[in-house]
Design a protein around this motif. Sequence first.
Motif, PDB file in Angstrom:
ATOM      1  N   ALA A   1      43.087 -17.959  48.148  1.00  8.74           N
ATOM      2  CA  ALA A   1      43.508 -16.618  48.572  1.00  8.74           C
ATOM      3  C   ALA A   1      43.868 -15.748  47.373  1.00  8.74           C
ATOM      4  O   ALA A   1      43.519 -14.561  47.320  1.00  8.74           O
ATOM      5  CB  ALA A   1      44.688 -16.722  49.532  1.00  8.74           C
ATOM      6  N   LEU A   2      44.548 -16.333  46.395  1.00 12.34           N
ATOM      7  CA  LEU A   2      44.961 -15.562  45.230  1.00 12.34           C
ATOM      8  C   LEU A   2      43.751 -15.105  44.413  1.00 12.34           C
ATOM      9  O   LEU A   2      43.720 -13.983  43.904  1.00 12.34           O
ATOM     10  CB  LEU A   2      45.903 -16.390  44.356  1.00 12.34           C
ATOM     11  CG  LEU A   2      46.578 -15.628  43.218  1.00 12.34           C
ATOM     12  CD1 LEU A   2      47.510 -14.558  43.781  1.00 12.34           C
ATOM     13  CD2 LEU A   2      47.366 -16.582  42.326  1.00 12.34           C
ATOM     14  N   PHE A   3      42.763 -15.964  44.284  1.00  9.81           N
ATOM     15  CA  PHE A   3      41.539 -15.596  43.576  1.00  9.81           C
ATOM     16  C   PHE A   3      40.886 -14.393  44.248  1.00  9.81           C
ATOM     17  O   PHE A   3      40.475 -13.429  43.583  1.00  9.81           O
ATOM     18  CB  PHE A   3      40.570 -16.772  43.552  1.00  9.81           C
ATOM     19  CG  PHE A   3      39.237 -16.462  42.911  1.00  9.81           C
ATOM     20  CD1 PHE A   3      39.045 -16.626  41.558  1.00  9.81           C
ATOM     21  CD2 PHE A   3      38.181 -16.009  43.686  1.00  9.81           C
ATOM     22  CE1 PHE A   3      37.823 -16.333  40.968  1.00  9.81           C
ATOM     23  CE2 PHE A   3      36.952 -15.703  43.113  1.00  9.81           C
ATOM     24  CZ  PHE A   3      36.772 -15.874  41.755  1.00  9.81           C
ATOM     25  N   LEU A   4      40.783 -14.430  45.574  1.00  7.88           N
ATOM     26  CA  LEU A   4      40.144 -13.339  46.303  1.00  7.88           C
ATOM     27  C   LEU A   4      40.944 -12.048  46.185  1.00  7.88           C
ATOM     28  O   LEU A   4      40.375 -10.975  45.981  1.00  7.88           O
ATOM     29  CB  LEU A   4      39.985 -13.737  47.774  1.00  7.88           C
ATOM     30  CG  LEU A   4      39.045 -14.912  48.043  1.00  7.88           C
ATOM     31  CD1 LEU A   4      39.097 -15.305  49.511  1.00  7.88           C
ATOM     32  CD2 LEU A   4      37.621 -14.594  47.630  1.00  7.88           C
TER      33      LEU A   4
ATOM     34  N   ALA B   1      47.674 -20.533  51.896  1.00  4.65           N
ATOM     35  CA  ALA B   1      47.129 -19.215  51.557  1.00  4.65           C
ATOM     36  C   ALA B   1      48.111 -18.085  51.855  1.00  4.65           C
ATOM     37  O   ALA B   1      48.102 -17.053  51.172  1.00  4.65           O
ATOM     38  CB  ALA B   1      45.821 -18.983  52.314  1.00  4.65           C
ATOM     39  N   ILE B   2      48.954 -18.252  52.847  1.00  7.46           N
ATOM     40  CA  ILE B   2      49.845 -17.174  53.284  1.00  7.46           C
ATOM     41  C   ILE B   2      50.766 -16.670  52.165  1.00  7.46           C
ATOM     42  O   ILE B   2      50.929 -15.446  51.998  1.00  7.46           O
ATOM     43  CB  ILE B   2      50.655 -17.611  54.514  1.00  7.46           C
ATOM     44  CG1 ILE B   2      49.713 -17.754  55.720  1.00  7.46           C
ATOM     45  CG2 ILE B   2      51.762 -16.616  54.828  1.00  7.46           C
ATOM     46  CD1 ILE B   2      50.375 -18.304  56.959  1.00  7.46           C
ATOM     47  N   PRO B   3      51.395 -17.544  51.361  1.00  6.72           N
ATOM     48  CA  PRO B   3      52.256 -17.030  50.282  1.00  6.72           C
ATOM     49  C   PRO B   3      51.532 -16.162  49.260  1.00  6.72           C
ATOM     50  O   PRO B   3      52.178 -15.383  48.550  1.00  6.72           O
ATOM     51  CB  PRO B   3      52.796 -18.309  49.610  1.00  6.72           C
ATOM     52  CG  PRO B   3      52.727 -19.340  50.674  1.00  6.72           C
ATOM     53  CD  PRO B   3      51.499 -19.004  51.461  1.00  6.72           C
ATOM     54  N   ALA B   4      50.198 -16.277  49.204  1.00  2.00           N
ATOM     55  CA  ALA B   4      49.438 -15.453  48.265  1.00  2.00           C
ATOM     56  C   ALA B   4      49.545 -13.971  48.603  1.00  2.00           C
ATOM     57  O   ALA B   4      49.252 -13.113  47.758  1.00  2.00           O
ATOM     58  CB  ALA B   4      47.970 -15.881  48.253  1.00  2.00           C
TER      59      ALA B   4
ATOM     60  N   VAL C   1      47.433 -27.385  50.500  1.00  2.00           N
ATOM     61  CA  VAL C   1      48.394 -26.287  50.371  1.00  2.00           C
ATOM     62  C   VAL C   1      48.183 -25.519  49.064  1.00  2.00           C
ATOM     63  O   VAL C   1      47.961 -24.294  49.089  1.00  2.00           O
ATOM     64  CB  VAL C   1      49.842 -26.801  50.504  1.00  2.00           C
ATOM     65  CG1 VAL C   1      50.833 -25.675  50.222  1.00  2.00           C
ATOM     66  CG2 VAL C   1      50.079 -27.373  51.894  1.00  2.00           C
ATOM     67  N   PRO C   2      48.238 -26.168  47.895  1.00  2.00           N
ATOM     68  CA  PRO C   2      47.964 -25.403  46.670  1.00  2.00           C
ATOM     69  C   PRO C   2      46.530 -24.898  46.590  1.00  2.00           C
ATOM     70  O   PRO C   2      46.265 -23.835  46.010  1.00  2.00           O
ATOM     71  CB  PRO C   2      48.276 -26.406  45.544  1.00  2.00           C
ATOM     72  CG  PRO C   2      48.171 -27.753  46.169  1.00  2.00           C
ATOM     73  CD  PRO C   2      48.619 -27.564  47.594  1.00  2.00           C
TER      74      PRO C   2
END
Length: 243
Positions: free
Chosen positions: A150-153, A19-22, A143-144
């Motif tokens: 996170a990206l969706f949120l 989630a962090i890279p998002a 991981v993905p």
Amino acid sequence: MEQMALSGIIASLCTVLGAIPALLFKHVSHRRRDSLLAYTAGIMVAASTYSLIPSALKLSNLLVLAVGILAGTAVLTLMEKAIPHVEPVHSSDKRAMEDKSMFFLLAMGLHNLPEGLSVGVSYASDHPDLGPLVSFAIGLQNVPEGFLIALFLISHQVDRWKAILLASGTALVELAACFAGFHFTSRISGIVPYGLAFAAGAMLYVVYKELIPESHGDGHERPATFAFIAGLLTMIGLSHGFR
């Protein structure tokens, strides 16, 4: 018990790690998103058919396997009916986006149940290599999955750090399922093969009902198919390395 707990925690933390890279993105292309979903699906299919199902058959027979798989499928079907399916689309209505985010998190928490169960049940079995293998596979696909959550949120106007925190919440669901699966199967004699088959059936349900249709919903079937095969081969290679 200690090894199971450590592996379950590490596998769940992989959701947070993903989630962090998002934080660096506001949007990812449909093509890449579909490929990530398909890669995750490939790992889950291989974990089910190359590890969980063969182990269940070694400990029992085809009837037990069929009962466990059908039970896992039935339970996930009933649970999913209580959570409306949410398509990852954008909306200009803030309230609508908040509702979509909430239901999306509930759905992902539901999807994490069989993943956690598979880790816990695997460690409760008599196969010493099965637990580490399954937990590694679940961690890898987390991981993905964490990145996409996170990206969706974030794309639905949720604060970036809050999105990471909420993604971590789905990891806690998986960890709780891991402990529940281990304690339940280790205390009741003869239920381990049912548990392995149940986890396999639940994971296959998630793959066929959710991940594959989602990865083919935007016209990127070909790259998604190659990503699925890549995930499948990744998990098979890992399984072979553990043997």
